[in-house]
Design an enzyme around this catalytic site. Structure first.
Site, PDB file in Angstrom:
ATOM      1  N   ASP A  18       0.808  -1.225   0.000  1.00 36.42           N
ATOM      2  CA  ASP A  18       0.000   0.000   0.000  1.00 36.42           C
ATOM      3  C   ASP A  18       0.834   1.266   0.000  1.00 36.42           C
ATOM      4  O   ASP A  18       0.422   2.288   0.546  1.00 36.42           O
ATOM      5  CB  ASP A  18      -0.949   0.008   1.212  1.00 36.42           C
ATOM      6  N   HIS A  48      -4.150  -2.389  -6.089  1.00 38.74           N
ATOM      7  CA  HIS A  48      -3.494  -1.227  -6.671  1.00 38.74           C
ATOM      8  C   HIS A  48      -4.573  -0.241  -7.095  1.00 38.74           C
ATOM      9  O   HIS A  48      -5.440  -0.573  -7.898  1.00 38.74           O
ATOM     10  CB  HIS A  48      -2.631  -1.642  -7.866  1.00 38.74           C
TER      11      HIS A  48
HETATM   12  P1  IMP Z   1      -2.112 -13.014   2.499  1.00 38.57           P
HETATM   13  O1  IMP Z   1      -1.231 -12.390   1.451  1.00 38.57           O
HETATM   14  O2  IMP Z   1      -3.568 -12.886   2.181  1.00 38.57           O
HETATM   15  O3  IMP Z   1      -1.714 -14.409   2.851  1.00 38.57           O
HETATM   16  O4  IMP Z   1      -1.909 -12.173   3.852  1.00 38.57           O
HETATM   17  C1  IMP Z   1      -0.703 -12.179   4.570  1.00 38.57           C
HETATM   18  C2  IMP Z   1      -0.384 -10.805   5.114  1.00 38.57           C
HETATM   19  O5  IMP Z   1      -0.067  -9.939   4.031  1.00 38.57           O
HETATM   20  C3  IMP Z   1      -1.540 -10.123   5.847  1.00 38.57           C
HETATM   21  O6  IMP Z   1      -1.010  -9.352   6.901  1.00 38.57           O
HETATM   22  C4  IMP Z   1      -2.147  -9.218   4.788  1.00 38.57           C
HETATM   23  O7  IMP Z   1      -2.839  -8.131   5.360  1.00 38.57           O
HETATM   24  C5  IMP Z   1      -0.897  -8.784   4.060  1.00 38.57           C
HETATM   25  N1  IMP Z   1      -1.126  -8.381   2.666  1.00 38.57           N
HETATM   26  C6  IMP Z   1      -1.311  -9.193   1.606  1.00 38.57           C
HETATM   27  N2  IMP Z   1      -1.437  -8.483   0.484  1.00 38.57           N
HETATM   28  C7  IMP Z   1      -1.307  -7.185   0.821  1.00 38.57           C
HETATM   29  C8  IMP Z   1      -1.296  -5.960   0.067  1.00 38.57           C
HETATM   30  O8  IMP Z   1      -1.434  -5.919  -1.164  1.00 38.57           O
HETATM   31  N3  IMP Z   1      -1.136  -4.821   0.804  1.00 38.57           N
HETATM   32  C9  IMP Z   1      -0.955  -4.844   2.136  1.00 38.57           C
HETATM   33  N4  IMP Z   1      -0.939  -5.952   2.859  1.00 38.57           N
HETATM   34  C10 IMP Z   1      -1.112  -7.117   2.217  1.00 38.57           C
HETATM   35 MG    MG Z   2      -2.288  -2.196  -2.015  1.00 40.29          MG
END
Ligand code: IMP
Ligand code: MG
Length: 492
Positions: A18, A48
């Site tokens: 982010d 995005h």
């Molecule tokens: P997962 O990718 O869904 O397995 O989540 C694992 C960790 O990564 C969690 O803390 C999510 O909130 C974080 N996360 C996954 N994708 C994003 C993203 O695009 N932006 C911010 N945090 C993310």
């Molecule tokens: Mg993002």
């Protein structure tokens, strides 16, 4: 004389995601002739956001360069594909964002698939963690972890399986589902009641994330009713699921969008097209180098552009690191400079949509002041050549700005993040305080338009991000963002 080859750049997030990578990618595509944008890691857990004609467009799977009329989006084999969500995102582009992506999005057949049972598993594991002593990871519930685990565990199900012989696909799918049901009920101790709740929750999540497409009538809301797959005998009914997968396979096949993405990238570069690699998530969510185990299951660092496309490291000329000029994180895990009061100030001042709420989950992001130990460390992981600082305007109202310069651990001062993430819970951030500017920066388009104190802050920030090694190459500014729109950017 031979033709000039295209330029190659990768854009990498320097914290927990982010950072505003979408906007930088969008700017490069619109102003710099980068028509080809490649995603190489993660899946629709990424979010995005880009502004298109003053409207915010949210993308998850599809490379954000596609919103530009000439943009081409390539999805490399390092990225995972959830076929239904991909289809819906295409519909969103067409029907909601008013972008026609026909003939401009391509998929590598070696992409591993996220199946519905991976999404159930993602949630079932969180339920199990909560029930046990482990802290929840706070995943996005998109099935990313379980699908990457299957890829490594072998065999996962890949796009070429889905698009290949239906009988073979059916066999593989049945075997995999059986394995998963044993896992859910036998190992994780899920009850039928809990499974039904998860299916209900998935329906709700998908309806919410697709509400704009649902409003156009382009999707039948019944597709999200996953309880139709439930059966009291085994839990999930393979036949009903296979039927739907074969149907989506037919739809994807009709798009004629499957290509060897590595080859495509090489060909296009030789033909003079510029190539941009767009990392999903941020470096601190890297499955090896991030704040393990509170990480995602792929590699957001710049190197994954190589393995996820695939290309070799010498193919890439520039690495732009994107850092928000303060710090945020969604989900659980350590966060040394977390400061709730700071978060309230940041969220409170900005009435903008997306003001520090997750794009994918809508959760309020955890916030804190700028932490240059993090950016210094992650800039090193990706050998970044240029820094794109984002959201400077969020700091406008502050009287003074604290900036974390080092961590202290057991009486020792650290320039880089400790390698054992558990130590991140124990470090004390060392701050230096700079005066704020309390002026609106959102109209600034050149460095000289910024108030003097804003320039001082940016100068100091960049200085603190340099590698802590004498003689190392200097990182320079790529840009500083002062607002959500494409033109709200100071480019160096
Ligand atoms: P997962 O990718 O869904 O397995 O989540 C694992 C960790 O990564 C969690 O803390 C999510 O909130 C974080 N996360 C996954 N994708 C994003 C993203 O695009 N932006 C911010 N945090 C993310
Ligand atoms: Mg993002």
């Amino acid at each position: 004389m031979g033709r000039t080859k295209g330029k190659t750049t990768t854009v990498t997030g320097l914290s927990w995601g982010d950072e505003g990578k979408g906007k930088i990618v969008d700017w490069l595509v619109a102003n710099h002739g980068y028509w080809v944008v490649v995603r190489h890691n993660g899946a629709n857990n990424a979010g995005h956001s880009v502004y298109l004609d003053n409207r915010l467009v949210h993308l998850h799977f599809i490379p954000s360069g596609v919103v530009h009329p000439d943009g081409v989006g390539l999805m490399g084999a390092g990225e995972l594909l959830e076929p239904f969500a991909f289809w819906n995102e295409r519909l969103y582009l067409e029907r909601v964002a008013g972008v026609d992506p026909t003939g401009r999005i391509f998929l590598d057949p070696r992409m591993n698939l996220i199946m519905l049972f991976h999404r159930v598993e993602d949630m079932a594991r969180e339920v199990a963690r909560k029930r046990g002593t482990d802290e929840e990871i706070g995943t996005t519930a998109k099935g990313v972890g379980p699908a990457y685990a299957d890829l490594a565990q072998r065999p996962g199900i890949r796009l070429h399986h889905l698009l290949g012989d239906p009988t073979e696909f059916e066999e593989t799918f049945r075997a995999k589902l059986l394995e998963k049901l044993n896992l859910f009920f036998g190992v994780l101790g899920l009850t039928h009641e809990e499974l039904r709740t998860i299916l209900q929750q998935l329906r709700q999540k998908d309806q919410e994330s697709c509400h704009e497409i649902l409003e156009t009538g382009a999707i039948d809301p019944r597709v999200f009713d996953y309880s139709r797959y439930y059966t009291s005998s085994t839990g999930l009914d393979p036949s009903a699921m296979i039927h739907d997968y074969l149907e989506i396979a037919e739809q994807i096949r009709a798009l004629d969008c499957v290509r060897d993405i590595g080859l495509e990238v090489n060909r296009r570069r030789v033909a003079g097209e510029n190539i941009l690699f767009e990392g999903g998530q941020g470096s601190l969510l890297d499955v090896v180098y991030g704040t393990y185990p509170h990480v995602t299951s792929s590699h957001p660092i710049a190197g994954s552009a190589c393995t996820g496309t695939p290309i070799g490291p010498t193919f890439i000329e520039e690495v732009i690191g994107v850092a928000k000029l303060f710090t945020t994180r969604v989900g659980g895990g350590p966060f040394p400079v977390e400061d709730e009061g700071f978060g309230e100030q940041i969220r409170g001042m900005s009435g903008q949509p997306g003001a520090e709420y997750g794009t994918t989950t809508g959760r309020p992001r955890r916030c804190g002041p700028p932490d240059t130990v993090i950016t210094r460390t992650t800039a090193l992981w990706s050998s970044i050549t240029q820094l794109a600082g984002t959201k400077l305007d969020f700091l406008d109202p502050l009287e003074e700005i604290k900036i974390c310069t080092q961590y202290e651990l057991g009486g020792e001062k650290l320039d880089l993040m400790p390698m054992d993430p558990k130590d991140l819970d124990r470090v004390e951030p060392v701050f230096e305080t700079l005066p704020g500017w309390q002026e609106d920066t959102s109209q600034a388009r050149r460095w000289s338009d910024l108030p003097i104190n804003a320039r001082r802050f940016c100068d100091r920030y960049l200085e603190l991000c340099q590698p802590p090694i004498e003689g190392a190459d200097e990182i320079t500014w790529h840009s500083i963002g002062v607002g959500p729109n494409r033109e709200q950017l100071i480019v160096f």
